[in-house]
Design a protein around this motif. Structure first.
Motif, PDB file in Angstrom:
ATOM      1  N   THR A 119       0.833  -1.206   0.000  1.00 14.62           N
ATOM      2  CA  THR A 119       0.000   0.000   0.000  1.00 14.62           C
ATOM      3  C   THR A 119       0.863   1.250   0.000  1.00 14.62           C
ATOM      4  O   THR A 119       0.567   2.230  -0.697  1.00 14.62           O
ATOM      5  N   LEU A 120       1.952   1.231   0.762  1.00 15.16           N
ATOM      6  CA  LEU A 120       2.864   2.375   0.788  1.00 15.16           C
ATOM      7  C   LEU A 120       3.473   2.628  -0.588  1.00 15.16           C
ATOM      8  O   LEU A 120       3.640   3.780  -1.002  1.00 15.16           O
ATOM      9  N   VAL A 121       3.810   1.569  -1.303  1.00 17.94           N
ATOM     10  CA  VAL A 121       4.360   1.724  -2.646  1.00 17.94           C
ATOM     11  C   VAL A 121       3.335   2.384  -3.565  1.00 17.94           C
ATOM     12  O   VAL A 121       3.647   3.321  -4.311  1.00 17.94           O
ATOM     13  N   GLY A 162      -0.277   7.173   8.932  1.00 12.64           N
ATOM     14  CA  GLY A 162      -1.089   6.156   9.582  1.00 12.64           C
ATOM     15  C   GLY A 162      -0.695   4.752   9.172  1.00 12.64           C
ATOM     16  O   GLY A 162      -0.606   3.849  10.014  1.00 12.64           O
ATOM     17  N   VAL A 163      -0.444   4.561   7.874  1.00 13.45           N
ATOM     18  CA  VAL A 163      -0.055   3.236   7.382  1.00 13.45           C
ATOM     19  C   VAL A 163       1.267   2.797   8.000  1.00 13.45           C
ATOM     20  O   VAL A 163       1.432   1.635   8.403  1.00 13.45           O
ATOM     21  N   VAL A 164       2.219   3.729   8.106  1.00 17.23           N
ATOM     22  CA  VAL A 164       3.524   3.393   8.681  1.00 17.23           C
ATOM     23  C   VAL A 164       3.382   2.958  10.138  1.00 17.23           C
ATOM     24  O   VAL A 164       3.961   1.949  10.565  1.00 17.23           O
ATOM     25  N   SER A 224     -10.794   1.597  13.502  1.00 19.08           N
ATOM     26  CA  SER A 224     -11.008   2.680  14.464  1.00 19.08           C
ATOM     27  C   SER A 224     -10.101   3.868  14.168  1.00 19.08           C
ATOM     28  O   SER A 224     -10.523   5.025  14.291  1.00 19.08           O
ATOM     29  N   ALA A 225      -8.860   3.591  13.777  1.00 20.49           N
ATOM     30  CA  ALA A 225      -7.926   4.667  13.467  1.00 20.49           C
ATOM     31  C   ALA A 225      -8.456   5.528  12.329  1.00 20.49           C
ATOM     32  O   ALA A 225      -8.466   6.768  12.415  1.00 20.49           O
ATOM     33  N   VAL A 226      -8.913   4.896  11.265  1.00 23.28           N
ATOM     34  CA  VAL A 226      -9.409   5.636  10.112  1.00 23.28           C
ATOM     35  C   VAL A 226     -10.725   6.345  10.439  1.00 23.28           C
ATOM     36  O   VAL A 226     -10.956   7.480   9.996  1.00 23.28           O
ATOM     37  N   ALA A 227     -11.590   5.707  11.215  1.00 25.00           N
ATOM     38  CA  ALA A 227     -12.868   6.333  11.578  1.00 25.00           C
ATOM     39  C   ALA A 227     -12.644   7.628  12.349  1.00 25.00           C
ATOM     40  O   ALA A 227     -13.285   8.654  12.066  1.00 25.00           O
ATOM     41  N   VAL A 228     -11.731   7.610  13.309  1.00 28.62           N
ATOM     42  CA  VAL A 228     -11.457   8.814  14.094  1.00 28.62           C
ATOM     43  C   VAL A 228     -10.782   9.870  13.221  1.00 28.62           C
ATOM     44  O   VAL A 228     -11.128  11.057  13.273  1.00 28.62           O
ATOM     45  N   PHE A 229      -9.807   9.461  12.418  1.00 32.47           N
ATOM     46  CA  PHE A 229      -9.146  10.393  11.510  1.00 32.47           C
ATOM     47  C   PHE A 229     -10.171  11.051  10.584  1.00 32.47           C
ATOM     48  O   PHE A 229     -10.157  12.279  10.373  1.00 32.47           O
ATOM     49  N   ALA A 263      -6.764   9.979  16.207  1.00 25.46           N
ATOM     50  CA  ALA A 263      -6.862  11.329  16.758  1.00 25.46           C
ATOM     51  C   ALA A 263      -5.583  12.119  16.501  1.00 25.46           C
ATOM     52  O   ALA A 263      -5.627  13.309  16.160  1.00 25.46           O
ATOM     53  N   VAL A 264      -4.443  11.462  16.652  1.00 24.11           N
ATOM     54  CA  VAL A 264      -3.155  12.133  16.421  1.00 24.11           C
ATOM     55  C   VAL A 264      -3.016  12.545  14.953  1.00 24.11           C
ATOM     56  O   VAL A 264      -2.643  13.685  14.644  1.00 24.11           O
ATOM     57  N   ILE A 265      -3.331  11.631  14.049  1.00 25.47           N
ATOM     58  CA  ILE A 265      -3.222  11.936  12.622  1.00 25.47           C
ATOM     59  C   ILE A 265      -4.265  12.991  12.224  1.00 25.47           C
ATOM     60  O   ILE A 265      -3.987  13.896  11.424  1.00 25.47           O
ATOM     61  N   GLY A 266      -5.458  12.886  12.790  1.00 25.94           N
ATOM     62  CA  GLY A 266      -6.490  13.875  12.513  1.00 25.94           C
ATOM     63  C   GLY A 266      -6.081  15.255  12.985  1.00 25.94           C
ATOM     64  O   GLY A 266      -6.325  16.266  12.304  1.00 25.94           O
TER      65      GLY A 266
END
Length: 204
Positions: free
Chosen positions: A93-95, A123-125, A140-145, A191-194
Protein backbone atom coordinates in the motif's frame (compact mmCIF):
# COMPACT_ATOMS: atom_id res chain seq x y z
CA UNK A 1 -36.13 -15.04 27.19
CA UNK A 2 -35.87 -18.35 25.35
CA UNK A 3 -32.62 -19.77 24.03
CA UNK A 4 -33.85 -19.30 20.45
CA UNK A 5 -34.68 -15.64 21.17
CA UNK A 6 -31.21 -15.06 22.60
CA UNK A 7 -29.63 -16.73 19.58
CA UNK A 8 -31.63 -14.47 17.24
CA UNK A 9 -30.52 -11.38 19.16
CA UNK A 10 -26.90 -12.47 18.97
CA UNK A 11 -27.23 -13.12 15.27
CA UNK A 12 -28.85 -9.73 14.73
CA UNK A 13 -26.11 -8.05 16.74
CA UNK A 14 -23.40 -9.69 14.66
CA UNK A 15 -25.19 -8.78 11.44
CA UNK A 16 -25.40 -5.13 12.52
CA UNK A 17 -21.75 -5.13 13.56
CA UNK A 18 -20.72 -6.67 10.24
CA UNK A 19 -22.74 -4.05 8.33
CA UNK A 20 -21.12 -1.20 10.27
CA UNK A 21 -17.65 -2.64 9.65
CA UNK A 22 -18.35 -2.82 5.91
CA UNK A 23 -20.03 0.58 5.49
CA UNK A 24 -17.31 2.37 7.47
CA UNK A 25 -14.39 0.27 6.23
CA UNK A 26 -11.05 2.13 5.98
CA UNK A 27 -10.96 2.08 2.16
CA UNK A 28 -14.43 3.67 1.96
CA UNK A 29 -13.75 6.37 4.56
CA UNK A 30 -10.32 7.25 3.13
CA UNK A 31 -11.79 7.48 -0.39
CA UNK A 32 -14.65 9.71 0.73
CA UNK A 33 -12.34 11.94 2.75
CA UNK A 34 -9.84 12.39 -0.10
CA UNK A 35 -12.59 13.44 -2.51
CA UNK A 36 -14.19 15.81 -0.02
CA UNK A 37 -10.86 17.43 0.86
CA UNK A 38 -9.94 17.80 -2.82
CA UNK A 39 -13.24 19.34 -3.90
CA UNK A 40 -13.33 21.68 -0.92
CA UNK A 41 -9.76 22.86 -1.44
CA UNK A 42 -10.42 23.54 -5.13
CA UNK A 43 -13.71 25.25 -4.39
CA UNK A 44 -15.59 23.02 -6.77
CA UNK A 45 -15.34 20.32 -9.46
CA UNK A 46 -11.72 21.27 -10.20
CA UNK A 47 -10.69 19.12 -7.26
CA UNK A 48 -12.27 15.95 -8.65
CA UNK A 49 -9.30 14.89 -10.81
CA UNK A 50 -6.59 15.15 -8.12
CA UNK A 51 -9.02 13.66 -5.63
CA UNK A 52 -9.71 10.73 -7.95
CA UNK A 53 -5.99 10.12 -8.48
CA UNK A 54 -5.45 10.14 -4.72
CA UNK A 55 -8.33 7.70 -4.22
CA UNK A 56 -7.07 5.30 -6.91
CA UNK A 57 -3.54 5.00 -5.51
CA UNK A 58 -4.32 5.40 -1.81
CA UNK A 59 -7.40 3.21 -1.49
CA UNK A 60 -8.77 1.66 -4.69
CA UNK A 61 -5.67 -0.15 -5.97
CA UNK A 62 -4.61 -1.45 -2.53
CA UNK A 63 -8.14 -2.67 -1.83
CA UNK A 64 -8.38 -4.31 -5.25
CA UNK A 65 -5.11 -6.08 -4.49
CA UNK A 66 -6.48 -7.30 -1.18
CA UNK A 67 -9.62 -8.67 -2.85
CA UNK A 68 -7.47 -10.47 -5.42
CA UNK A 69 -5.34 -12.01 -2.67
CA UNK A 70 -8.46 -13.10 -0.78
CA UNK A 71 -9.88 -14.68 -3.93
CA UNK A 72 -6.62 -16.55 -4.54
CA UNK A 73 -6.54 -17.79 -0.94
CA UNK A 74 -3.48 -15.81 0.17
CA UNK A 75 -5.45 -13.72 2.70
CA UNK A 76 -8.07 -14.91 5.20
CA UNK A 77 -10.49 -12.07 4.40
CA UNK A 78 -10.61 -8.50 3.06
CA UNK A 79 -10.23 -7.10 6.59
CA UNK A 80 -6.91 -8.99 6.84
CA UNK A 81 -7.92 -10.43 10.20
CA UNK A 82 -4.70 -12.42 10.51
CA UNK A 83 -2.16 -9.91 11.85
CA UNK A 84 0.72 -11.82 10.30
CA UNK A 85 -0.65 -11.09 6.83
CA UNK A 86 -0.90 -7.34 7.32
CA UNK A 87 2.76 -6.37 6.97
CA UNK A 88 3.24 -7.21 3.25
CA UNK A 89 -0.15 -5.71 2.36
CA UNK A 90 0.59 -2.45 4.17
CA UNK A 91 4.04 -2.28 2.59
CA UNK A 92 2.53 -2.70 -0.88
CA UNK A 93 0.00 0.00 0.00
CA UNK A 94 2.86 2.38 0.79
CA UNK A 95 4.36 1.72 -2.65
CA UNK A 96 1.03 2.48 -4.32
CA UNK A 97 0.62 5.66 -2.26
CA UNK A 98 4.14 6.72 -3.21
CA UNK A 99 3.29 6.46 -6.92
CA UNK A 100 0.13 8.47 -6.30
CA UNK A 101 2.06 11.18 -4.45
CA UNK A 102 4.49 11.45 -7.36
CA UNK A 103 1.63 11.96 -9.82
CA UNK A 104 -0.04 14.51 -7.54
CA UNK A 105 3.22 16.43 -7.25
CA UNK A 106 3.69 16.47 -11.04
CA UNK A 107 0.12 17.73 -11.43
CA UNK A 108 0.63 20.42 -8.76
CA UNK A 109 -2.34 19.10 -6.80
CA UNK A 110 -3.76 21.24 -3.98
CA UNK A 111 -1.96 20.89 -0.65
CA UNK A 112 -5.20 19.66 0.93
CA UNK A 113 -5.01 16.57 -1.29
CA UNK A 114 -1.28 15.93 -0.97
CA UNK A 115 -1.37 16.66 2.75
CA UNK A 116 -4.22 14.24 3.27
CA UNK A 117 -2.32 11.51 1.42
CA UNK A 118 0.76 12.21 3.57
CA UNK A 119 -1.37 11.85 6.71
CA UNK A 120 -2.56 8.53 5.34
CA UNK A 121 1.07 7.49 4.82
CA UNK A 122 1.78 8.33 8.46
CA UNK A 123 -1.09 6.16 9.58
CA UNK A 124 -0.06 3.24 7.38
CA UNK A 125 3.52 3.39 8.68
CA UNK A 126 2.42 3.37 12.31
CA UNK A 127 -0.02 0.51 11.74
CA UNK A 128 2.71 -1.39 9.87
CA UNK A 129 5.15 -1.04 12.76
CA UNK A 130 2.62 -1.81 15.50
CA UNK A 131 1.30 -4.85 13.65
CA UNK A 132 4.69 -6.47 13.85
CA UNK A 133 3.63 -7.55 17.34
CA UNK A 134 0.08 -6.30 17.99
CA UNK A 135 -3.15 -6.01 15.93
CA UNK A 136 -4.13 -2.37 16.25
CA UNK A 137 -7.60 -1.54 14.89
CA UNK A 138 -7.15 0.18 11.52
CA UNK A 139 -10.96 0.54 11.32
CA UNK A 140 -11.01 2.68 14.46
CA UNK A 141 -7.93 4.67 13.47
CA UNK A 142 -9.41 5.64 10.11
CA UNK A 143 -12.87 6.33 11.58
CA UNK A 144 -11.46 8.81 14.09
CA UNK A 145 -9.15 10.39 11.51
CA UNK A 146 -12.10 10.77 9.12
CA UNK A 147 -14.32 12.44 11.70
CA UNK A 148 -11.62 14.77 13.06
CA UNK A 149 -10.68 15.76 9.52
CA UNK A 150 -14.27 16.44 8.42
CA UNK A 151 -14.92 18.51 11.54
CA UNK A 152 -11.72 20.47 10.83
CA UNK A 153 -12.99 21.21 7.31
CA UNK A 154 -16.65 21.94 8.05
CA UNK A 155 -16.82 22.88 11.71
CA UNK A 156 -19.58 22.06 14.23
CA UNK A 157 -22.15 21.16 11.56
CA UNK A 158 -20.23 17.92 11.06
CA UNK A 159 -20.65 17.03 14.77
CA UNK A 160 -23.17 14.19 14.11
CA UNK A 161 -20.29 12.22 12.60
CA UNK A 162 -18.86 11.89 16.10
CA UNK A 163 -21.18 8.88 16.44
CA UNK A 164 -19.20 6.98 13.80
CA UNK A 165 -16.05 6.02 15.79
CA UNK A 166 -17.97 4.53 18.77
CA UNK A 167 -20.15 2.54 16.39
CA UNK A 168 -17.11 1.27 14.49
CA UNK A 169 -15.27 0.40 17.71
CA UNK A 170 -18.29 -1.50 19.01
CA UNK A 171 -18.58 -3.42 15.75
CA UNK A 172 -14.95 -4.53 15.80
CA UNK A 173 -15.20 -5.78 19.38
CA UNK A 174 -18.61 -7.36 18.74
CA UNK A 175 -17.16 -9.30 15.81
CA UNK A 176 -14.20 -10.30 17.99
CA UNK A 177 -11.88 -8.81 15.41
CA UNK A 178 -10.18 -6.69 18.09
CA UNK A 179 -9.98 -6.29 21.83
CA UNK A 180 -11.19 -3.03 23.44
CA UNK A 181 -7.53 -2.08 23.97
CA UNK A 182 -6.76 -2.49 20.27
CA UNK A 183 -9.77 -0.33 19.41
CA UNK A 184 -8.71 2.41 21.84
CA UNK A 185 -5.18 2.32 20.45
CA UNK A 186 -6.60 2.76 16.96
CA UNK A 187 -8.71 5.70 18.16
CA UNK A 188 -5.62 7.34 19.67
CA UNK A 189 -3.67 6.95 16.44
CA UNK A 190 -6.57 8.34 14.42
CA UNK A 191 -6.86 11.33 16.76
CA UNK A 192 -3.15 12.13 16.42
CA UNK A 193 -3.22 11.94 12.62
CA UNK A 194 -6.49 13.87 12.51
CA UNK A 195 -4.97 16.61 14.67
CA UNK A 196 -1.97 16.76 12.32
CA UNK A 197 -4.36 17.18 9.39
CA UNK A 198 -6.30 19.91 11.19
CA UNK A 199 -3.15 21.88 12.01
CA UNK A 200 -0.91 21.37 8.97
CA UNK A 201 -3.46 20.84 6.18
CA UNK A 202 -6.89 22.27 6.98
CA UNK A 203 -5.36 25.11 8.98
CA UNK A 204 -3.24 26.39 6.07
Amino acid sequence: MTASGTARERSAGRSLAAAISEVFAPAILVSAFLLVAAVRSAGGPGGILPGAIAVVFTAALPFAGVLLLVHSGHLVDHHISDRRQRGPVLAATLVSIGVGLLLLTLLHAPWAVTGTVLCTVGGVVVVLVVNLWWKLSAHSAVAVFFVVGIVALFGPKAAPLLLVPPAVGWSRVRLRAHSPGQVWAGCLLGAVIGAAFAVFVAGR
